[in-house]
Design a protein around this motif. Sequence first.
Motif, PDB file in Angstrom:
ATOM      1  N   ASP A 293       0.849  -1.195   0.000  1.00 62.75           N
ATOM      2  CA  ASP A 293       0.000   0.000   0.000  1.00 62.75           C
ATOM      3  C   ASP A 293       0.881   1.240   0.000  1.00 62.75           C
ATOM      4  OD1 ASP A 293       0.281   1.201   2.819  1.00 62.75           O
ATOM      5  OD2 ASP A 293      -0.302  -0.840   3.322  1.00 62.75           O
ATOM      6  N   THR A 418      -0.091  -1.849  -6.258  1.00 56.32           N
ATOM      7  CA  THR A 418      -0.160  -1.045  -5.030  1.00 56.32           C
ATOM      8  C   THR A 418      -1.586  -0.555  -4.806  1.00 56.32           C
ATOM      9  OG1 THR A 418       0.484   0.968  -6.231  1.00 56.32           O
ATOM     10  CG2 THR A 418       2.237  -0.280  -5.124  1.00 56.32           C
ATOM     11  N   SER A 419      -2.019  -0.651  -3.554  1.00 56.16           N
ATOM     12  CA  SER A 419      -3.317  -0.126  -3.142  1.00 56.16           C
ATOM     13  C   SER A 419      -3.077   1.113  -2.277  1.00 56.16           C
ATOM     14  CB  SER A 419      -4.095  -1.199  -2.377  1.00 56.16           C
ATOM     15  OG  SER A 419      -3.328  -1.663  -1.281  1.00 56.16           O
ATOM     16  N   GLU A 464      -8.604   4.051 -12.460  1.00 57.53           N
ATOM     17  CA  GLU A 464      -7.473   3.344 -11.854  1.00 57.53           C
ATOM     18  C   GLU A 464      -7.385   3.639 -10.357  1.00 57.53           C
ATOM     19  OE1 GLU A 464      -4.373   3.220 -15.668  1.00 57.53           O
ATOM     20  OE2 GLU A 464      -4.403   4.958 -14.313  1.00 57.53           O
ATOM     21  N   LYS A 468      -7.746   0.939  -7.205  1.00 57.97           N
ATOM     22  CA  LYS A 468      -6.755   0.742  -6.146  1.00 57.97           C
ATOM     23  C   LYS A 468      -7.387   0.854  -4.759  1.00 57.97           C
ATOM     24  CE  LYS A 468      -2.525   2.310  -8.484  1.00 57.97           C
ATOM     25  NZ  LYS A 468      -1.655   1.200  -8.077  1.00 57.97           N
ATOM     26  N   SER A 473      -7.962  -3.703  -3.510  1.00 62.06           N
ATOM     27  CA  SER A 473      -7.790  -3.919  -2.072  1.00 62.06           C
ATOM     28  C   SER A 473      -8.602  -5.120  -1.594  1.00 62.06           C
ATOM     29  CB  SER A 473      -8.221  -2.671  -1.300  1.00 62.06           C
ATOM     30  OG  SER A 473      -7.469  -1.541  -1.698  1.00 62.06           O
TER      31      SER A 473
END
Length: 545
Positions: A293, A418-419, A464, A468, A473
């Motif tokens: 994250d 990546t979140s 996008e 995320k 997630s």
Amino acid sequence: MIRSSLRFLGTVLLVACGGGADSYDIVIRGGSMLDGTGAPARVTDVGIRGDMIARVGDLSEASATREIDATGLVVSPGFIDMHSHSDRTLLVDGRALSKVMQGVTTELVGESGSAAPVFEGSRGEDTDWTTFAEYFARLERQGMSVNVLSTVGSGALRAGVVGLNDVPATPAQLEEMKQHVEQAMLDGAFGLSSGLIYVPNKYASTEELIELAKVAARHGGFYTSHMRDEADELVAGVEEAVRIGREAGLPVHILHFKFSGTRSRMHHDVSPFRSAVAVVERARAEGLDVYADVYPYVASSSTLNLRLPEWTQEGGGSALAERLRDPEVRPGIRQEVAEHLAKGIPAGTPETVLLSRTRYEPHQQYQGMTIAQIADAMGVEGADAILELVEKSEGGAGAIYFGIREDDLEYALSLPWTSIGSDGSALAPEGELARSHPHPRSYGTFPRVIARYVRERGVLTLAEAVHKMTGLSASQLGLANRGTLARGMKADITVFDPGAIRDLATFEEPHQLSVGVEYLLVNGDLVLDEGAHTGSLPGRVIRRR
């Protein structure tokens, strides 16, 4: 003919009883829906019954108890905070104001020093639980506006079983910690977490963490970590996390993925952060589920203790304060701190470290000031100011560190795995939760991603960014019924103005609620209605099944 007549009769009866297919509790009409998958927006309606999404599509002929006109607004899944410290603040104020005003409906808590298990001698006055089952029951009994899921922290385990000193766990102690992980997973925890820059987390060997992670793996959990180093040894920290995931056999979640150190270069002029990304992507190419994250700020936040030599921190905050009070020991500590400050390392100079909190009331006047400003006010050098702040707070002072590069941050946000995680807490701009000077990420993380990195800088498209914050997630957490907008999913929904959503919290004035989220539904209940909190507390504890 008989079958057709029976179907018609059944439809008449359903409509007569108010349970027809075109009757809903809430209908959100005409919004630009981003469903959380990353797909482009489409204008449509969303129908909700109870805590579920009953239909997505044209509902122009449907009736509803409450209708929401979302024309010109974006309708998305509720945002999922992948790294939160709301474990205890939700018990102070369950409204979670700083989070729901951002559009957050679900939070992952439990890093390092998780709320459970609680050991003899460490129970606070407001702690009426020992296990996760009891902690979760307390959360649900008290009520909250967001959903919560938790990991079990290796720091909590080590503090309770081994203590705060730099010693290896004995075989018996390791077995006891494994039993606590087992119980936590049975109670519904989602995995094992570690905060390897903190006492006593940092004293755990890689092998110890692998053994604990194996227990979480047996229950389908994941391993999440604040790595040992996010500066010049960042690559080694990522390699350790990957090793733990590989040898324990479970996914790896890297917390607040960033590089915060010197501007040195390595590996043929490749930045340390790019090298760390390469380690993750090699592991992913090999089939290991590794992700991270990110928060959208160029400053981090932690304890002020980090600016003191590592050896001084063994035994915890009280032991550190005692060393600082020892006239034979303090001069040596001061010398090391002064030498570090003189190196000019980002996030390691008096001008790039800001005091965020202290338990020592006379020093609370300095919250929100840099160490340089505090030193001037005290009439001392920067090293002396740091020692004084740490000593008087019994090792409980917090700090904000300005040392992250904007280009690294934008690159991290652009990575497909990546979140978004705030690394903040559910706070409120009034009452007990407004007494400190927090990092603005507690109030502004999710709107800031959209306002700055979608609208202003174009690092991400809106689809996008929403992906995320939602679908990606949920997938990483294994939440099958949240994170996207579709029939049969839980009705966690954020409705926001794409041109107006933005963060207002700053490093100077952090207790500022974000704006632009008009409606927020958690499990089908309205928590925000026309931008105002309704007082509803429909959040639930999500337990891993």
